[in-house]
Design a protein around this motif. Structure first.
Motif, PDB file in Angstrom:
ATOM      1  N   SER B 345       0.800  -1.229   0.000  1.00  0.00           N
ATOM      2  CA  SER B 345       0.000   0.000   0.000  1.00  0.00           C
ATOM      3  C   SER B 345       0.828   1.272   0.000  1.00  0.00           C
ATOM      4  CB  SER B 345      -0.931   0.054   1.218  1.00  0.00           C
ATOM      5  OG  SER B 345      -1.610  -1.149   1.403  1.00  0.00           O
ATOM      6  N   GLY B 346       2.052   1.205  -0.477  1.00  0.00           N
ATOM      7  CA  GLY B 346       2.871   2.409  -0.507  1.00  0.00           C
ATOM      8  C   GLY B 346       3.622   2.662   0.782  1.00  0.00           C
ATOM      9  N   ASN B 347       3.494   1.772   1.747  1.00  0.00           N
ATOM     10  CA  ASN B 347       4.158   2.010   3.033  1.00  0.00           C
ATOM     11  C   ASN B 347       5.573   1.454   3.092  1.00  0.00           C
ATOM     12  OD1 ASN B 347       1.904   3.306   4.127  1.00  0.00           O
ATOM     13  ND2 ASN B 347       0.958   1.342   4.590  1.00  0.00           N
ATOM     14  N   ILE B 348       5.935   0.594   2.152  1.00  0.00           N
ATOM     15  CA  ILE B 348       7.298   0.057   2.148  1.00  0.00           C
ATOM     16  C   ILE B 348       8.144   1.002   1.307  1.00  0.00           C
ATOM     17  CG2 ILE B 348       8.768  -1.922   1.623  1.00  0.00           C
ATOM     18  CD1 ILE B 348       6.269  -3.684   1.687  1.00  0.00           C
ATOM     19  N   PRO B 349       9.146   1.661   1.898  1.00  0.00           N
ATOM     20  CA  PRO B 349       9.879   2.699   1.153  1.00  0.00           C
ATOM     21  C   PRO B 349      10.619   2.164  -0.068  1.00  0.00           C
ATOM     22  CG  PRO B 349      10.824   2.361   3.348  1.00  0.00           C
ATOM     23  CD  PRO B 349       9.597   1.550   3.300  1.00  0.00           C
ATOM     24  N   ASP B 350      11.023   0.893  -0.038  1.00  0.00           N
ATOM     25  CA  ASP B 350      11.801   0.354  -1.153  1.00  0.00           C
ATOM     26  C   ASP B 350      10.918  -0.215  -2.261  1.00  0.00           C
ATOM     27  OD1 ASP B 350      14.336  -0.728   1.148  1.00  0.00           O
ATOM     28  OD2 ASP B 350      14.268   1.061  -0.115  1.00  0.00           O
ATOM     29  N   VAL B 351       9.601   0.001  -2.175  1.00  0.00           N
ATOM     30  CA  VAL B 351       8.701  -0.403  -3.266  1.00  0.00           C
ATOM     31  C   VAL B 351       8.202   0.872  -3.928  1.00  0.00           C
ATOM     32  CG1 VAL B 351       6.541  -1.573  -3.861  1.00  0.00           C
ATOM     33  CG2 VAL B 351       8.011  -2.493  -2.049  1.00  0.00           C
ATOM     34  N   ILE B 352       8.604   1.068  -5.160  1.00  0.00           N
ATOM     35  CA  ILE B 352       8.251   2.315  -5.855  1.00  0.00           C
ATOM     36  C   ILE B 352       7.617   2.015  -7.209  1.00  0.00           C
ATOM     37  CG2 ILE B 352      10.038   3.660  -4.695  1.00  0.00           C
ATOM     38  CD1 ILE B 352      11.760   3.401  -7.185  1.00  0.00           C
ATOM     39  N   SER B 353       7.059   3.054  -7.826  1.00  0.00           N
ATOM     40  CA  SER B 353       6.409   2.866  -9.125  1.00  0.00           C
ATOM     41  C   SER B 353       7.413   3.074 -10.256  1.00  0.00           C
ATOM     42  CB  SER B 353       5.267   3.865  -9.295  1.00  0.00           C
ATOM     43  OG  SER B 353       5.800   5.149  -9.551  1.00  0.00           O
ATOM     44  N   GLY B 354       7.010   2.668 -11.455  1.00  0.00           N
ATOM     45  CA  GLY B 354       7.869   2.809 -12.612  1.00  0.00           C
ATOM     46  C   GLY B 354       8.241   4.255 -12.881  1.00  0.00           C
ATOM     47  N   LEU B 355       7.275   5.155 -12.700  1.00  0.00           N
ATOM     48  CA  LEU B 355       7.576   6.562 -12.983  1.00  0.00           C
ATOM     49  C   LEU B 355       8.516   7.145 -11.935  1.00  0.00           C
ATOM     50  CD1 LEU B 355       6.959   8.696 -15.085  1.00  0.00           C
ATOM     51  CD2 LEU B 355       5.051   9.470 -13.685  1.00  0.00           C
ATOM     52  N   GLN B 356       8.347   6.698 -10.684  1.00  0.00           N
ATOM     53  CA  GLN B 356       9.275   7.154  -9.641  1.00  0.00           C
ATOM     54  C   GLN B 356      10.693   6.671  -9.968  1.00  0.00           C
ATOM     55  OE1 GLN B 356       7.090   5.532  -6.261  1.00  0.00           O
ATOM     56  NE2 GLN B 356       6.964   7.587  -5.411  1.00  0.00           N
ATOM     57  N   TYR B 357      10.789   5.431 -10.405  1.00  0.00           N
ATOM     58  CA  TYR B 357      12.110   4.885 -10.738  1.00  0.00           C
ATOM     59  C   TYR B 357      12.708   5.650 -11.908  1.00  0.00           C
ATOM     60  CZ  TYR B 357      15.765   1.353 -11.159  1.00  0.00           C
ATOM     61  OH  TYR B 357      16.978   0.706 -11.191  1.00  0.00           O
ATOM     62  N   GLU B 358      11.859   6.043 -12.838  1.00  0.00           N
ATOM     63  CA  GLU B 358      12.317   6.826 -13.986  1.00  0.00           C
ATOM     64  C   GLU B 358      12.970   8.118 -13.505  1.00  0.00           C
ATOM     65  OE1 GLU B 358      11.625   5.376 -17.002  1.00  0.00           O
ATOM     66  OE2 GLU B 358      12.715   6.937 -18.068  1.00  0.00           O
ATOM     67  N   ARG B 359      12.363   8.751 -12.516  1.00  0.00           N
ATOM     68  CA  ARG B 359      12.929   9.977 -11.973  1.00  0.00           C
ATOM     69  C   ARG B 359      14.250   9.708 -11.281  1.00  0.00           C
ATOM     70  NH1 ARG B 359      12.539  13.382 -14.628  1.00  0.00           N
ATOM     71  NH2 ARG B 359      13.232  14.852 -13.033  1.00  0.00           N
ATOM     72  N   MET B 360      14.315   8.554 -10.635  1.00  0.00           N
ATOM     73  CA  MET B 360      15.550   8.204  -9.945  1.00  0.00           C
ATOM     74  C   MET B 360      16.668   7.992 -10.966  1.00  0.00           C
ATOM     75  SD  MET B 360      16.210   5.132  -7.264  1.00  0.00           S
ATOM     76  CE  MET B 360      14.964   5.456  -6.056  1.00  0.00           C
ATOM     77  N   LEU B 361      16.347   7.372 -12.085  1.00  0.00           N
ATOM     78  CA  LEU B 361      17.367   7.082 -13.100  1.00  0.00           C
ATOM     79  C   LEU B 361      17.811   8.340 -13.825  1.00  0.00           C
ATOM     80  CD1 LEU B 361      15.739   3.885 -14.692  1.00  0.00           C
ATOM     81  CD2 LEU B 361      17.919   3.956 -13.480  1.00  0.00           C
ATOM     82  N   ASN B 362      16.982   9.369 -13.778  1.00  0.00           N
ATOM     83  CA  ASN B 362      17.253  10.575 -14.541  1.00  0.00           C
ATOM     84  C   ASN B 362      18.369  11.373 -13.886  1.00  0.00           C
ATOM     85  OD1 ASN B 362      17.016  13.263 -15.713  1.00  0.00           O
ATOM     86  ND2 ASN B 362      15.076  12.539 -16.553  1.00  0.00           N
ATOM     87  N   ALA B 363      19.358  11.745 -14.686  1.00  0.00           N
ATOM     88  CA  ALA B 363      20.512  12.463 -14.153  1.00  0.00           C
ATOM     89  C   ALA B 363      20.120  13.789 -13.529  1.00  0.00           C
ATOM     90  CB  ALA B 363      21.524  12.695 -15.266  1.00  0.00           C
ATOM     91  N   SER B 364      19.031  14.386 -13.976  1.00  0.00           N
ATOM     92  CA  SER B 364      18.605  15.635 -13.327  1.00  0.00           C
ATOM     93  C   SER B 364      17.462  15.390 -12.358  1.00  0.00           C
ATOM     94  CB  SER B 364      18.203  16.665 -14.384  1.00  0.00           C
ATOM     95  OG  SER B 364      17.265  16.116 -15.265  1.00  0.00           O
ATOM     96  N   GLY B 365      17.340  14.136 -11.925  1.00  0.00           N
ATOM     97  CA  GLY B 365      16.288  13.802 -10.968  1.00  0.00           C
ATOM     98  C   GLY B 365      16.764  13.972  -9.530  1.00  0.00           C
ATOM     99  N   PRO B 366      15.952  13.522  -8.572  1.00  0.00           N
ATOM    100  CA  PRO B 366      16.245  13.761  -7.147  1.00  0.00           C
ATOM    101  C   PRO B 366      17.500  13.067  -6.632  1.00  0.00           C
ATOM    102  CG  PRO B 366      14.338  12.333  -7.416  1.00  0.00           C
ATOM    103  CD  PRO B 366      14.678  12.823  -8.768  1.00  0.00           C
ATOM    104  N   THR B 367      17.966  12.010  -7.340  1.00  0.00           N
ATOM    105  CA  THR B 367      19.197  11.346  -6.869  1.00  0.00           C
ATOM    106  C   THR B 367      20.319  11.517  -7.878  1.00  0.00           C
ATOM    107  OG1 THR B 367      18.540   9.259  -7.906  1.00  0.00           O
ATOM    108  CG2 THR B 367      17.863   9.618  -5.604  1.00  0.00           C
TER     109      THR B 367
END
Lengths: 322, 665, 153
Positions: B345-367
């Motif tokens: 239900s979104g409460n496990i921090p290490d379970v994310i959506s595809g779009l969130q992961y996309e942002r993570m992979l993006n060099a100008s994203g949050p990470t």
């Protein structure tokens, strides 16, 4: 009652002599003292023919619809009972009556007597009906007489009256009579008919509509029926109702009228009273108004600001499965 | 009157269940029918010629074709009869396919029913009149609602063709979902690199006006003549002055959720969504701003070098006119947290959506492009950890009846493969990557090869089976997400202890799509995707003339498909607006003024204000319906107590005649 | 299209023209319900035989008197179907229709017509399966009541 009669005459005379109206519509004695018919008075010295008594059942607002053969811009005075004032409001809601050109005399009403109930007691013609307090005395041409309690003779819709005092009037012909404590509408004796089986209902309706002669009296008497000569019931196009006078066509005729006044019918009962063969038209219209009230909490002709129920809608009307 | 009746076989589509030949012959008994014929394929050239021949040789004055639905071929056959010199509105179709042969099995009963349907159509055709269309002049400007890749493509195509286009975009920048992506499949090119030049093209094109941070408030009118009220939302920043320097954003002390980064990071109350935003202008989210909530701060005003902050700014409304409208409102991501409780239900921090992961992979994203475990972020004195085992789960919110989404979202197999490959690139080839799938849908050009690359070259482990549960556990002192699934090809249950789980969440219609559709009177399905006029033959038009579709708002699709469709939409719009005048349907309402009693009920009920009070020569007023405004719905016709309004093509007499033909044997 | 359910009865179907053959009139709006019925046909969703459709541009076009006329002329059932409220192709037609048909629905039993013989509903162009369900349930109910004999209506 005679106070009201005197007051009506006084107000009419004043309006006519001061030139505020071109003519005044009220009630007068009919062909004999047992009848009352509409009166059109054109000058102050004619006002003495105006009467008021519990036989004055006509809804005079039916004469206010446009297309009357008036001189242009004629100003009209009219008497209304409580139920009639609802009709007037219904006509004003739709702007079918020009507010500026009418002078309304409101007559608080204790109930109107159903002349047919009296007539049914005698084989002979009734030539006099007189009122003394709550007693009604009827005399026939042959000289027989009978007394009745007024309460036993009232129209159905007087027994369920919620608006005895006109709420739209310029002047009142008397002090208001006691109002009912709440205005929740009462629908009278619909349940009895509703309890019949479909076949029984069909049989009763067939019995009633077999006798219809398509005289159009109901349509002429109805104040919100405004199409006059253009009424689709008279027309061959579209072919909703044929020229044949048979039970089904007669009911179709009435259905056309009923659905065309749906949402506008102010429950005045004029149709019922006008029918020469006593078809229970008021039963049908009352049922329609009851359902309308259950659906929408709407009563035609009660509030000037409201629109007739089928000329408008709410996005969240609480019916119709989604 | 001389009526011709043509009954179609439609191969065996009709004739297999209905005796087309038989009912054609029987129709000769009907009054005024002077010609009957059965045809194998009426819509084919020989079929249409046969109709025309009969019209000319037999002097037919009415034609009935009993075949498929009028939605299919009414237009076709109107043209056919017009070609033979008969007014196209003296034509009626009897639907004996979709409403008869295709829904019944019994030959005799279906034939009898088809004959009754035919008789009703013959009764109707007798009531039809010759009609001639009206013409309206056409506004050539186009409104595109939505500035994603599809909206931008349509706008550029139209602008290049010389039309003036307005793009209304509700975010502060155009770019849509594609602007959030890191790389695109199957070429792994950088999404922003291919999109931002188009965004700039759109902004600089002399024929395109971008109205960003705006929403469509009201739409009135009809094809060729739409009047649209647009709300310009108050950004609290004067966009004429703002230079997009981002100083306000750096100095703003108030944090706010970062929608662009899908909640993976925080932004400030005053924000620009991403560095390549077009237009690049700041806006204040007042619900997070300290000045608006607490009456303190105003730091942005102090530091802004352009003096652009305006806390008094109000929403503004402008009204514009357009000839055509294109819906390009795009998509949203399925809210899996509300449905997949078995996935935490979104409460496990290490379970994310595809779009969130996309942002993570993006060099100008949050990470900054680093793949990290969210559970290890924000811990004092500790660097976020890279995951060693990443699990992808496909079909989350797609192909799943249990959450009310039976459809396939089209792109998830491909973006999962892409993200799996990128994981290996970013976190190292030794990272264990698993993909749990039901099927692999890789239908585009180069798509199958791309997935194969993931499996062979990048050693991504594909496991055919669904995941029943995710839960956290500690294994060897390490916090893990246990993925419990099944491998159907091996016939075994499997369990993976993952460091990061990415859910390929499906595509939904954009938030607010339904409300917008209702403003425009266009249809939508149960998930809010807009309905095309015909799924095969008219995929970019709606049933509302003048309103078109482009992109994912119609159905989930990938970027190449969206762009191709968007150009197709532009072509359709160009076709509509290529003339100066449009023919409007003549099936409209007309008042018989002799009988009008001036009750004005028609004026009250018309949604388009077509009936007007018209002064007559004698000073009275009667109702008159403006032909070019009337849409032919018939509300006034049903409302008129006199029944003196006629709806051409659907008169009351036609309806009554059809009823009587059916019921009076 | 959603799951097809075959609810046509194969046995015991009344041949047309027989004594207890019922006739059901359906008046449907062009944009939603007619297209929904087309969709049901395209998906070959089997339906009861007795429905006969009339096409109108909008349920707002439908006068309640059409239904009364149909019953008067011998219809055994009348079904009205249009776009869902909020989705009318002409934006408001079905809002007016909703009020009128609710009243009709309440009045018909008073005129001797059993409630199962009339229904008004909303089926969209993408709801072929729902159309099949609506038709089959409604026609089955009308068939259970049999042909209608009325002297007044």
């Amino acid at each position: 009652m005679s106070d009201r009669q005197a007051k009506i005459r006084e107000l009419a005379a004043a309006a006519l002599s001061e030139g505020r109206v071109d003519y005044f519509i009220g009630w007068k004695q009919g062909f004999n003292p047992s009848e009352v018919i509409p009166a059109f008075v054109r000058s102050a010295d004619e006002v003495d023919e105006l009467v008021w008594n519990p036989l004055a059942h006509h809804n005079l607002t039916t004469f206010l619809k446009r297309k009357m053969p008036d001189p242009p811009n004629a100003r009209i005075g009219v008497c209304v009972k409580g139920c009639d004032s609802r009709t007037l409001v219904a006509l004003l809601q739709e702007e079918l009556v020009d507010k500026e050109r009418i002078y309304v005399v409101g007559v608080p009403c204790d109930g109107i007597v159903n002349r047919r109930r009296i007539e049914k007691e005698f084989p002979d013609e009734v030539v006099d009906i007189s009122f003394a307090g709550d007693t009604v005395t009827a005399v026939t041409r042959a000289g027989d007489s009978m007394e009745f309690a007024k309460g036993d003779l009232l129209f159905d819709h007087c027994n369920t009256c919620r608006y005895p005092n006109p709420f739209y009037a310029d002047d009142l012909a008397a002090d208001p009579v006691p109002e009912p404590e709440d205005r929740t509408p009462m629908w009278g004796s619909i349940e009895e008919f509703e309890a019949l089986s479909p076949a029984e209902k069909d049989a009763k309706l067939a019995e009633a509509f077999e006798t219809c002669i398509r005289c159009f009296a109901c349509i002429h008497a109805c104040p919100v029926c405004v199409c006059w000569d253009q009424c689709v019931n008279r027309s061959r196009r579209p072919a909703l109702v044929g020229q044949r006078v048979d039970t089904k066509e007669n009911l179709m005729f009435q259905m056309v009228h009923m659905f065309h006044v749906a949402g506008r019918c102010p429950s005045c009962g004029a149709c019922d009273r006008a029918c020469p063969v006593e078809i229970p038209l008021y039963l049908l219209h009352r049922k329609m108004n009851k359902e309308l009230y259950d659906m929408l909490g709407f009563e035609p002709g009660v509030s000037l600001e409201e629109k007739p129920a089928f000329q408008t809608f709410k996005l969240d009307d609480p019916f119709g499965e989604h | 009157m001389r009526i011709g009746v043509f009954v179609c076989h439609c191969g065996t589509n009709i004739a297999g269940t209905v005796n087309s030949k038989g009912i054609a012959a029987r129709a000769a008994e009907l009054k005024d029918v002077v010609h009957t014929e059965d045809l194998i394929y009426t819509c084919s050239e020989p079929g249409q010629s046969a109709i025309q021949k009969a019209i000319i040789e037999k002097g037919l004055t009415r034609v009935v074709v009993a075949a498929c639905s009028p939605h299919m071929h009414e237009v076709t056959f109107r043209r056919t009869v017009e070609g033979a010199g008969l007014n196209p509105y003296l034509f009626e179709m009897a639907n004996i396919r979709e409403h008869c042969s295709w829904i019944h099995d019994d030959y005799d009963m279906a034939t009898e029913k088809a004959y009754e349907i035919l008789k009703m159509s013959v009764a109707k055709v007798r009531q039809l009149e010759a009609l001639v269309p009206n013409e309206v002049s056409v506004n050539k400007d186009v409104l595109v609602i939505g500035g994603g890749v599809a909206g931008i493509q349509t706008a550029l195509d139209l602008a290049d063709a010389g039309l003036k286009v307005t793009i209304v975009e509700r975010e502060t920048t155009i770019g849509g979902t594609m602007a959030r992506l890191d790389k695109t499949f199957p070429t792994i090119d950088c999404s922003a690199c291919i999109l931002t030049p188009r965004m700039v093209d759109a902004a600089q094109h002399e024929n395109i006006e971008i109205m960003a941070y705006c929403e469509v408030d009201k739409v009135q009118g009809y094809v060729g003549n739409f009047t649209v009220d647009i709300r310009k939302k108050a950004a609290m920043v004067d966009w004429v002055k703002c230079i997009g320097c981002e100083i306000c954003m750096q100095k703003c002390p108030a944090k706010a959720p970062d929608v662009f980064n899908v909640g993976l990071a925080e932004t400030k109350a005053i924000y620009i969504p991403f560095p390549q935003a077009v237009p690049k202008r700041a806006a204040i989210q007042v619900e997070h701003c300290r000045w608006f909530q607490q009456g303190k701060c105003k730091v942005c005003e102090r530091v802004c070098p352009a003096d652009a902050i305006d806390y008094e700014q109000q929403d503004e409304y402008v009204q514009k006119e357009f000839g055509a409208i294109v819906m390009a409102t795009g998509l949203d991501v399925f809210p899996w947290e509300e449905y997949y409780h078995e996935y935490g239900s979104g409460n496990i921090p290490d379970v994310i959506s595809g779009l969130q992961y996309e942002r993570m992979l993006n060099a100008s994203g949050p990470t900054s492009g680093h793949v990290v475990r969210p559970s290890t972020q924000g811990i004092k004195g500790q660097e976020p950890e890279e995951p060693k085992t990443v699990v992808f789960i496909q079909c989350v919110g797609s192909r799943d009846e249990s959450v009310g989404r039976p459809y396939c979202s089209s792109v998830c197999c491909m973006y999962t493969a892409k993200q799996a490959i990128l994981t290996k690139s970013h976190a190292g080839m030794d990272t264990e990557v698993y993909v749990f799938y039901i099927d692999i849908r890789a239908t585009g050009k180069g798509y199958e090869e791309f997935v194969k690359r993931a499996q062979t070259e990048f050693n991504v482990k594909y496991v055919r089976g669904r995941v029943s549960k995710l839960y956290e556990d500690v294994i060897d002192g390490s916090r893990k997400v246990i993925v419990r699934g099944v491998d159907t090809l091996l016939g075994k249950q499997v369990e993976v202890a993952a460091d990061l789980v990415v859910l390929a969440s499906g595509i939904t219609a954009a938030d607010g799509a339904v409300q917008l559709a209702q403003k425009l009177n266009i249809s939508y399905d149960e998930w809010g995707f807009y309905k095309e006029s015909h799924p095969k033959l008219r995929p970019v038009e709606t049933n509302t003339a003048g309103i078109f579709l482009a992109g994912a708002c119609q159905s989930p699709k990938d970027i190449p498909t969206a762009v191709a469709q968007a150009s197709g939409t532009a072509a359709k719009v160009l076709g509509l607006l290529s003339r100066d005048k449009l023919k409007t349907s003549p099936q409209i309402a007309i008042v018989e003024q002799n009988r009008c009693v001036s009750c004005w009920k028609c004026v009250e009920v018309c949604p388009f204000s077509a009936p007007q009070k018209q002064e007559q020569r004698d000073g009275t007023f009667k109702s008159h319906i403006i032909e070019t405004v009337c849409q032919g719905c018939g509300i006034c016709v049903a409302t008129c107590p006199v029944n003196c309004i006629t709806l051409k093509g659907f008169t009351t007499d036609a309806i009554i005649d059809q009823i009587e033909e059916l019921l009076l044997a | 299209m959603a799951q097809a359910t075959d609810t046509t009865q194969a046995a015991g179907t009344t041949p047309p023209g027989a004594e207890d053959d019922v006739k059901v009139v359906g008046i449907v709006c062009n944009w939603c319900s007619y297209a929904g019925a087309d969709g049901a046909g395209t998906a070959r969703l089997k339906q009861e035989f007795e429905m006969r459709l009339l096409r109108v541009p909008c349920t707002g076009r439908i006068d309640p008197l059409f239904a009364i006329k149909a019953f008067e002329k011998g219809a055994d059932g009348v079904l009205i179907s249009g776009c869902h409220p909020g989705d009318c192709h002409y934006s408001e037609g079905n809002y007016y229709a909703r009020r009128k048909f609710e009243l009709l629905d309440r009045m018909l039993p008073f005129l001797g017509v059993e409630p199962d013989r009339f229904k008004y509903t909303w089926v969209s162009a993408s709801e072929g399966a729902r159309w099949q369900k609506v038709v089959n349930e409604f026609v089955t109910k009308v068939k259970a009541l049999g042909p209608r004999e009325g002297r007044a209506l």
